[in-house]
Write an enzyme that holds these catalytic residues in place. Structure first.
Site, mmCIF file in Angstrom:
data_model
loop_
_atom_site.group_PDB
_atom_site.id
_atom_site.type_symbol
_atom_site.label_atom_id
_atom_site.label_comp_id
_atom_site.label_asym_id
_atom_site.label_seq_id
_atom_site.Cartn_x
_atom_site.Cartn_y
_atom_site.Cartn_z
ATOM 1 N N ASN A 103 -10.477 -0.759 0.224
ATOM 2 C CA ASN A 103 -8.446 -0.468 -0.073
ATOM 3 C C ASN A 103 -8.071 -1.213 -1.633
ATOM 4 O O ASN A 103 -7.693 -2.590 -1.724
ATOM 5 C CB ASN A 103 -7.947 -1.537 1.082
ATOM 6 C CG ASN A 103 -7.040 -1.134 1.512
ATOM 7 O OD1 ASN A 103 -5.630 -0.597 0.600
ATOM 8 N ND2 ASN A 103 -5.640 -1.585 2.124
ATOM 9 N N HIS A 133 -4.145 6.536 3.143
ATOM 10 C CA HIS A 133 -4.072 5.587 2.544
ATOM 11 C C HIS A 133 -5.186 5.050 2.945
ATOM 12 O O HIS A 133 -5.988 5.651 4.520
ATOM 13 C CB HIS A 133 -2.467 4.065 2.998
ATOM 14 C CG HIS A 133 -3.439 2.885 2.669
ATOM 15 N ND1 HIS A 133 -3.556 2.567 1.017
ATOM 16 C CD2 HIS A 133 -3.118 2.193 3.512
ATOM 17 C CE1 HIS A 133 -3.992 1.371 1.325
ATOM 18 N NE2 HIS A 133 -3.867 0.962 2.447
ATOM 19 N N CYS A 161 1.143 -1.471 0.595
ATOM 20 C CA CYS A 161 -0.464 0.178 0.008
ATOM 21 C C CYS A 161 1.045 1.122 0.364
ATOM 22 O O CYS A 161 0.463 2.353 -0.362
ATOM 23 C CB CYS A 161 -1.010 -0.106 1.012
ATOM 24 S SG CYS A 161 -1.912 -1.346 1.322
HETATM 25 N N1 ACO Z 1 -19.187 -9.990 8.857
HETATM 26 C C1 ACO Z 1 -19.219 -10.551 10.172
HETATM 27 N N2 ACO Z 1 -18.032 -10.815 10.793
HETATM 28 C C2 ACO Z 1 -17.369 -10.668 10.586
HETATM 29 C C3 ACO Z 1 -16.072 -9.914 9.096
HETATM 30 C C4 ACO Z 1 -17.135 -9.834 8.312
HETATM 31 N N3 ACO Z 1 -17.076 -8.870 7.253
HETATM 32 N N4 ACO Z 1 -15.042 -9.991 9.293
HETATM 33 C C5 ACO Z 1 -14.364 -10.723 10.112
HETATM 34 N N5 ACO Z 1 -15.933 -10.607 11.407
HETATM 35 C C6 ACO Z 1 -15.623 -11.053 12.448
HETATM 36 C C7 ACO Z 1 -14.933 -12.262 13.583
HETATM 37 O O1 ACO Z 1 -14.848 -13.387 12.884
HETATM 38 C C8 ACO Z 1 -14.822 -12.239 14.542
HETATM 39 O O2 ACO Z 1 -15.359 -13.249 14.935
HETATM 40 P P1 ACO Z 1 -15.313 -13.401 16.014
HETATM 41 O O3 ACO Z 1 -15.673 -12.556 17.056
HETATM 42 O O4 ACO Z 1 -16.685 -14.852 16.514
HETATM 43 O O5 ACO Z 1 -14.029 -15.104 16.689
HETATM 44 C C9 ACO Z 1 -15.444 -10.318 15.290
HETATM 45 O O6 ACO Z 1 -15.595 -10.204 13.360
HETATM 46 C C10 ACO Z 1 -14.182 -9.438 14.862
HETATM 47 O O7 ACO Z 1 -12.929 -9.714 14.106
HETATM 48 P P2 ACO Z 1 -12.097 -8.538 14.466
HETATM 49 O O8 ACO Z 1 -10.658 -8.804 13.470
HETATM 50 O O9 ACO Z 1 -11.605 -8.474 16.253
HETATM 51 O O10 ACO Z 1 -12.736 -6.963 13.684
HETATM 52 P P3 ACO Z 1 -11.961 -5.779 14.303
HETATM 53 O O11 ACO Z 1 -12.892 -5.089 14.484
HETATM 54 O O12 ACO Z 1 -9.914 -6.106 14.086
HETATM 55 O O13 ACO Z 1 -12.752 -5.730 12.701
HETATM 56 C C11 ACO Z 1 -11.018 -5.044 11.123
HETATM 57 C C12 ACO Z 1 -11.640 -6.506 11.355
HETATM 58 C C13 ACO Z 1 -11.932 -4.642 9.696
HETATM 59 C C14 ACO Z 1 -10.301 -6.524 9.457
HETATM 60 C C15 ACO Z 1 -9.943 -4.438 11.452
HETATM 61 O O14 ACO Z 1 -9.132 -5.204 12.701
HETATM 62 C C16 ACO Z 1 -8.836 -3.569 10.786
HETATM 63 O O15 ACO Z 1 -10.050 -2.795 9.186
HETATM 64 N N6 ACO Z 1 -7.990 -3.860 9.997
HETATM 65 C C17 ACO Z 1 -6.924 -3.439 9.789
HETATM 66 C C18 ACO Z 1 -6.991 -3.576 7.870
HETATM 67 C C19 ACO Z 1 -5.977 -2.725 6.968
HETATM 68 O O16 ACO Z 1 -6.227 -1.826 7.289
HETATM 69 N N7 ACO Z 1 -5.476 -3.356 6.682
HETATM 70 C C20 ACO Z 1 -5.027 -3.102 5.364
HETATM 71 C C21 ACO Z 1 -3.532 -1.879 5.707
HETATM 72 S S1 ACO Z 1 -1.689 -2.299 4.865
HETATM 73 C C22 ACO Z 1 -3.150 -2.293 3.135
HETATM 74 O O17 ACO Z 1 -3.487 -1.749 2.536
HETATM 75 C C23 ACO Z 1 -2.572 -3.555 2.210
#
Ligand code: ACO
Length: 328
Positions: free
Chosen positions: A284, A254, A113
């Protein structure tokens, strides 16, 4: 002193829109979950037969058109991507041929990214060294091709697109690219990567069965480092130019997740109206998010001469980077 200035911007998003409601039909998710956790409402998906080089070429053509510079005058093409058309040769060489930029040398840059801002840093150094005068910097991705469309943890977050800028040398200029900063930390590799398709794991039945050819991410771990790194890189850029948050007309971070943008903006004391956000429309798009947002802001007339514009990125590697531009 020679500085690189932005002479033109361009972008190209695929026509096909995939909404969160479309995703509800593919995986166990809801529009409400995706909007609440990420801010994303829809993303663009490349058509069959539409590749990273196609999106990159169209974005570059638009940037060249705005700059009023023929492709034959470009000295260098740098293309940030992790979803190139082939493992090699570079997608930048395909774009060079598509554009007819016969006097340019061209290479791809792999910084996930941060790819576009790494490219801007390299291009700025190239121009300041006097080696060349005109550079195309592109960020382009078709991430939809490396997503596991059965994995709700990742497939809801990403999309396809491309953005480009034309840089040109400006002598004795107070405007243009004031600074670029780049950092890496390879110790976080396995939090965000694509295990297969490199020489460590060539195409194999085992690779297909284990999903090794898809993007893998430990989202909540990435989230924490992303906010910290975007904060640090933004503060580093401000300090290097003796500027504070209120001196910035537009902050384009980003576009990974609205919560990451809000948390970063709060930490660097940037007001909501200073922050450009389009993650709700495109998700993203990795190296493309910043040049696409910059092009949108530019074409919407949001950037005025002498405005300070701060760009900050974070991505797989981990990599993180910034650029501070005084608009001209
Ligand atoms: N729909 C419904 N539930 C979901 C989904 C979905 N799409 N995805 C995950 N869940 C569930 C998980 O299974 C988990 O369930 P559980 O508690 O029963 O195990 C629950 O939601 C919480 O999951 P978390 O991963 O803890 O959720 P979080 O609040 O951290 O949000 C997310 C997840 C959106 C991926 C967040 O962590 C995030 O945005 N992280 C950064 C990602 C990012 O920006 N990456 C790219 C940066 S670098 C680049 O751009 C390549």
């Amino acid at each position: 002193m020679i500085r690189a200035r932005i002479a033109g911007t361009g972008s190209c998003m695929p026509e096909k829109v995939m909404t969160n409601f479309d995703l509800e039909k593919l995986v166990d998710t809801t529009n409400d979950w995706i909007v609440t956790r990420t801010g994303i409402k829809e993303r663009r998906i490349a058509a069959e037969g539409e590749f990273t080089s196609d999106l990159a070429t169209r974005a570059a053509e638009r940037a060249l058109e705005m700059a009023g510079i023929p492709a034959s005058e470009i000295d260098l093409i740098v293309l940030g991507t992790v979803t190139g058309d082939y493992p090699w040769p570079s997608t930048a060489c395909i774009v060079q041929n598509n554009l007819g930029a016969k006097n340019a040398y061209a290479y791809d840059l792999s910084a996930a990214c941060s790819g576009f801002l790494y490219g801007l840093g390299c291009a700025s150094d190239f121009i300041q060294s006097g080696r060349g005068k005109k550079v195309l910097v592109i960020g382009a991705e078709t991430l939809s091709r490396i997503l596991d469309w059965t994995d709700r943890n990742t497939c809801v977050l990403f999309g396809d697109g491309a953005g480009a800028v034309v840089l040109e040398a400006a002598e004795n200029s107070e405007t243009g690219l004031l600074s670029t900063h780049m950092h890496s930390d390879g110790s976080y590799l396995d939090l965000l990567y694509q295990p297969g398709f490199g020489t460590r794991m060539m195409p194999s039945v085992q690779g297909v069965e284990t999903g090794a050819f898809f993007l893998k991410m430990q989202g909540n771990e990435v989230f924490k480092v992303a906010v910290r790194s975007l904060t640090d890189i933004s503060n580093e850029a401000l300090a290097a130019n003796n500027l504070s948050a209120e001196d910035i007309a537009l902050f384009i971070p980003h576009q990974a997740n609205k919560r990451i943008l809000e948390a970063t903006a709060k930490r660097i004391k940037m007001k909501e109206e200073q922050v450009y956000v389009n993650v709700h429309r495109y998700g993203n798009t990795s190296s493309a998010t910043i040049p696409v947002a910059l092009d949108e802001a530019n074409r919407a007339g949001l950037l005025k001469v002498d405005d300070n514009v701060l760009l900050s990125a974070f991505g797989g590697g981990f990599t993180w980077a910034s650029a501070l531009i005084r608009w001209s």
